[in-house]
Scaffold this active site. Structure first.
Site, PDB file in Angstrom:
ATOM      1  N   ARG A  37       1.397  -1.201   0.155  1.00 57.72           N
ATOM      2  CA  ARG A  37      -0.042   0.211   0.294  1.00 57.72           C
ATOM      3  C   ARG A  37       1.288   1.160  -0.347  1.00 57.72           C
ATOM      4  NH1 ARG A  37      -4.559  -2.228   4.128  1.00 57.72           N
ATOM      5  NH2 ARG A  37      -5.792  -2.911   2.565  1.00 57.72           N
ATOM      6  N   LYS A 195     -20.838 -15.997   0.606  1.00 56.71           N
ATOM      7  CA  LYS A 195     -21.883 -15.835   0.769  1.00 56.71           C
ATOM      8  C   LYS A 195     -22.762 -15.626   0.169  1.00 56.71           C
ATOM      9  CE  LYS A 195     -21.282 -16.799   5.392  1.00 56.71           C
ATOM     10  NZ  LYS A 195     -21.339 -16.511   6.285  1.00 56.71           N
ATOM     11  N   GLY A 352     -10.645  -9.141  -1.471  1.00 52.32           N
ATOM     12  CA  GLY A 352      -9.249  -9.819  -0.846  1.00 52.32           C
ATOM     13  C   GLY A 352      -9.514 -10.784  -1.123  1.00 52.32           C
TER      14      GLY A 352
HETATM   15  P1  ADP Z   1     -13.293 -12.319  -2.050  1.00 54.09           P
HETATM   16  O1  ADP Z   1     -12.714 -11.933  -1.029  1.00 54.09           O
HETATM   17  O2  ADP Z   1     -12.268 -12.233  -3.579  1.00 54.09           O
HETATM   18  O3  ADP Z   1     -14.703 -11.343  -2.556  1.00 54.09           O
HETATM   19  P2  ADP Z   1     -14.989 -13.858  -1.004  1.00 54.09           P
HETATM   20  O4  ADP Z   1     -14.019 -13.701   0.528  1.00 54.09           O
HETATM   21  O5  ADP Z   1     -16.387 -13.630  -0.797  1.00 54.09           O
HETATM   22  O6  ADP Z   1     -14.017 -13.348  -1.635  1.00 54.09           O
HETATM   23  O7  ADP Z   1     -15.229 -15.294  -1.147  1.00 54.09           O
HETATM   24  C1  ADP Z   1     -13.942 -16.945  -1.138  1.00 54.09           C
HETATM   25  C2  ADP Z   1     -13.840 -17.736  -0.382  1.00 54.09           C
HETATM   26  O8  ADP Z   1     -15.012 -18.745  -0.882  1.00 54.09           O
HETATM   27  C3  ADP Z   1     -13.108 -18.554  -0.115  1.00 54.09           C
HETATM   28  O9  ADP Z   1     -12.119 -18.136   0.462  1.00 54.09           O
HETATM   29  C4  ADP Z   1     -13.114 -19.868  -0.700  1.00 54.09           C
HETATM   30  O10 ADP Z   1     -12.274 -20.756  -0.162  1.00 54.09           O
HETATM   31  C5  ADP Z   1     -14.958 -19.149  -0.805  1.00 54.09           C
HETATM   32  N1  ADP Z   1     -15.415 -20.568  -1.364  1.00 54.09           N
HETATM   33  C6  ADP Z   1     -15.449 -20.678  -2.878  1.00 54.09           C
HETATM   34  N2  ADP Z   1     -16.360 -21.528  -3.546  1.00 54.09           N
HETATM   35  C7  ADP Z   1     -16.696 -22.345  -2.072  1.00 54.09           C
HETATM   36  C8  ADP Z   1     -17.328 -23.212  -2.115  1.00 54.09           C
HETATM   37  N3  ADP Z   1     -18.416 -24.040  -3.661  1.00 54.09           N
HETATM   38  N4  ADP Z   1     -17.546 -23.391  -1.438  1.00 54.09           N
HETATM   39  C9  ADP Z   1     -16.689 -23.102  -0.039  1.00 54.09           C
HETATM   40  N5  ADP Z   1     -16.442 -22.136  -0.125  1.00 54.09           N
HETATM   41  C10 ADP Z   1     -16.384 -21.444  -0.892  1.00 54.09           C
HETATM   42 MG    MG Z   2     -13.171 -12.623   1.176  1.00 53.67          MG
END
Ligand code: ADP
Ligand code: MG
Length: 396
Positions: A37, A195, A352
């Site tokens: 950063r 989620k 993230g």
């Molecule tokens: P970001 O941080 O990029 O916005 P999220 O925090 O929403 O993404 O989601 C990332 C997490 O979702 C990862 O740790 C990944 O392991 C999990 N994930 C992805 N697909 C699945 C799945 N089918 N079942 C459980 N967890 C999942």
């Molecule tokens: Mg995340």
């Protein structure tokens, strides 16, 4: 989006106040463990310094209590690292709200953690006015906090003689504008991750804008359940099936679609060494056993999505489509990442875990733009006005 830019300002001799995002992680001994950063903030600081401005830089660090500045809240390590990077002395100014000593043209100082000032988080107008009186030009270069209306991100912009965006902020806004304001079509969004609940407003907002809405991860599981597919023990939010159906219908009403997985990778344990199998999904048949979890999209689905991405004009990506942290369940996310990387369309990625996936597959250089924004990036995708950006636009 119309806003003033730091590079267009006459800087010589001017007092320039830069609100940067220098919220670097510190290890147990208080040393900076990752200075990404800080380095991302250098262009604004260098521009002002080399333009002969008297430069003040501030940022928040951690979550201090207002009115108290403990040692672990101090930007002292940041000032030291900045001095190394600039190869010039960088003093740390405490209690700066009551005045900053006169600086020389080209001199850079760091103003102590802005969240230690009472009134910062509440966007107190008196505090904002006092800060504005310290400068001739206010620069916001902290896209990561653009979704918060605080005194250094919002209030000060109204009172400073000039309010403009630094190069990092401007690059974010240019990229986001290019992706969502006037995108080259087809515009494809990938909204995946764990989620639906955390991304429901993004799904709803994008359903009105994009040509294809690709869902993945736990979000795709909820969408599969919403259309009546068995998903066994998969991560899903069963109280949000109506919302998922509404998103599908919104897209359908516009003649667009939400492609759902046609095959998936299944396992009975959530572990790196879990045994797994690939299963085709056929509507109306039980394809996933009650004790199985969908942990990735299958190869057929991944190939079809990759084709969609390769012919996209614009791609917006947030969220891994599988548990990419485990190699056995990372193929879907890797295929998506490589398809975006090799597509001729413009791409923007953020989040993230999305950034962690991009780093894991080594495709960072081939992304059109990687947002540093986190929460601000997600709120922008939701179509919410970001207070710090609104404040800059009002002063354009
Ligand atoms: P970001 O941080 O990029 O916005 P999220 O925090 O929403 O993404 O989601 C990332 C997490 O979702 C990862 O740790 C990944 O392991 C999990 N994930 C992805 N697909 C699945 C799945 N089918 N079942 C459980 N967890 C999942
Ligand atoms: Mg995340």
């Amino acid at each position: 989006m119309r806003f003033k830019r730091l590079e267009d300002q006459d800087l010589a001799g001017k007092r320039v106040f830069i609100r940067a995002d220098l919220n670097v992680p510190l290890d147990q001994r208080g040393a900076i463990s990752d200075d990404t950063r800080l380095r991302a903030s250098l262009p604004a600081i260098r521009l002002a310094k080399e333009g002969g401005a008297r430069v003040m830089v501030t940022s928040h660090l951690g979550r201090p209590e207002e009115g108290v500045c403990r040692e672990e809240d101090s930007l002292a390590p940041v000032a030291r690292r900045l001095a190394e990077l600039l190869a010039a002395p960088v003093a740390l100014i405490k209690d700066w709200i009551h005045g900053v000593p006169e600086l020389q043209p080209g001199q850079v100082v760091v103003l102590e953690n802005c969240r230690c000032n009472p009134g910062e988080k509440k966007n107190d107008p008196d505090l904002a006015k006092r800060m504005a009186s310290l400068c001739d030009i206010y620069v916001n270069d902290a896209f990561g906090t653009a979704h918060r209306a605080e005194a250094t991100t919002h209030g000060i912009a109204a009172f400073a003689p000039i309010a403009c965006a630094g190069p990092l902020m401007a690059a974010e806004l240019d990229a986001l504008g290019r992706a969502l304001a006037a995108p080259a079509r087809p515009l494809v969004a990938i909204v995946a991750g764990s989620k639906v609940s955390t991304k429901l407003s993004i799904l709803q907002s994008l359903a009105h804008k994009v040509d294809r809405l690709i869902v993945g991860g736990g979000i795709a599981n909820s969408f599969l359940a919403a259309v009546g597919s068995d998903i066994g023990a998969s991560l899903a939010e069963r109280d949000l099936l109506d919302e998922a159906r509404t998103v599908i219908e919104t897209m359908r009403a516009r003649g667009a679609e939400v492609p759902l997985p046609v095959d998936v990778v299944l396992a009975k344990r959530f572990a790196a060494d879990a045994e797994y199998r690939i299963a085709e999904l056929h509507p109306g048949e039980v394809c996933v056993e009650a004790d199985e979890m969908i942990l990735d999209i299958g190869p057929r689905t991944a190939r079809a999505l990759a084709q969609t991405l390769e012919s996209a004009g614009t791609m917006v990506w947030n969220g891994p489509v599988g548990v990419f942290e485990f190699d056995a369940f990372s193929a879907g996310t890797e295929t998506i990442a490589r398809a975006i990387a090799s597509s001729k369309g413009f791409s923007i990625a953020g989040g993230g875990d999305t950034l962690a996936a991009i780093a894991k597959f080594g495709v960072a250089d081939q992304m059109g733009y990687i947002s540093t924004g986190g929460g601000a990036f997600l709120e922008f995708l939701e179509g919410k006005p970001l207070p710090a950006i609104t404040a800059l636009m009002e002063r354009s």
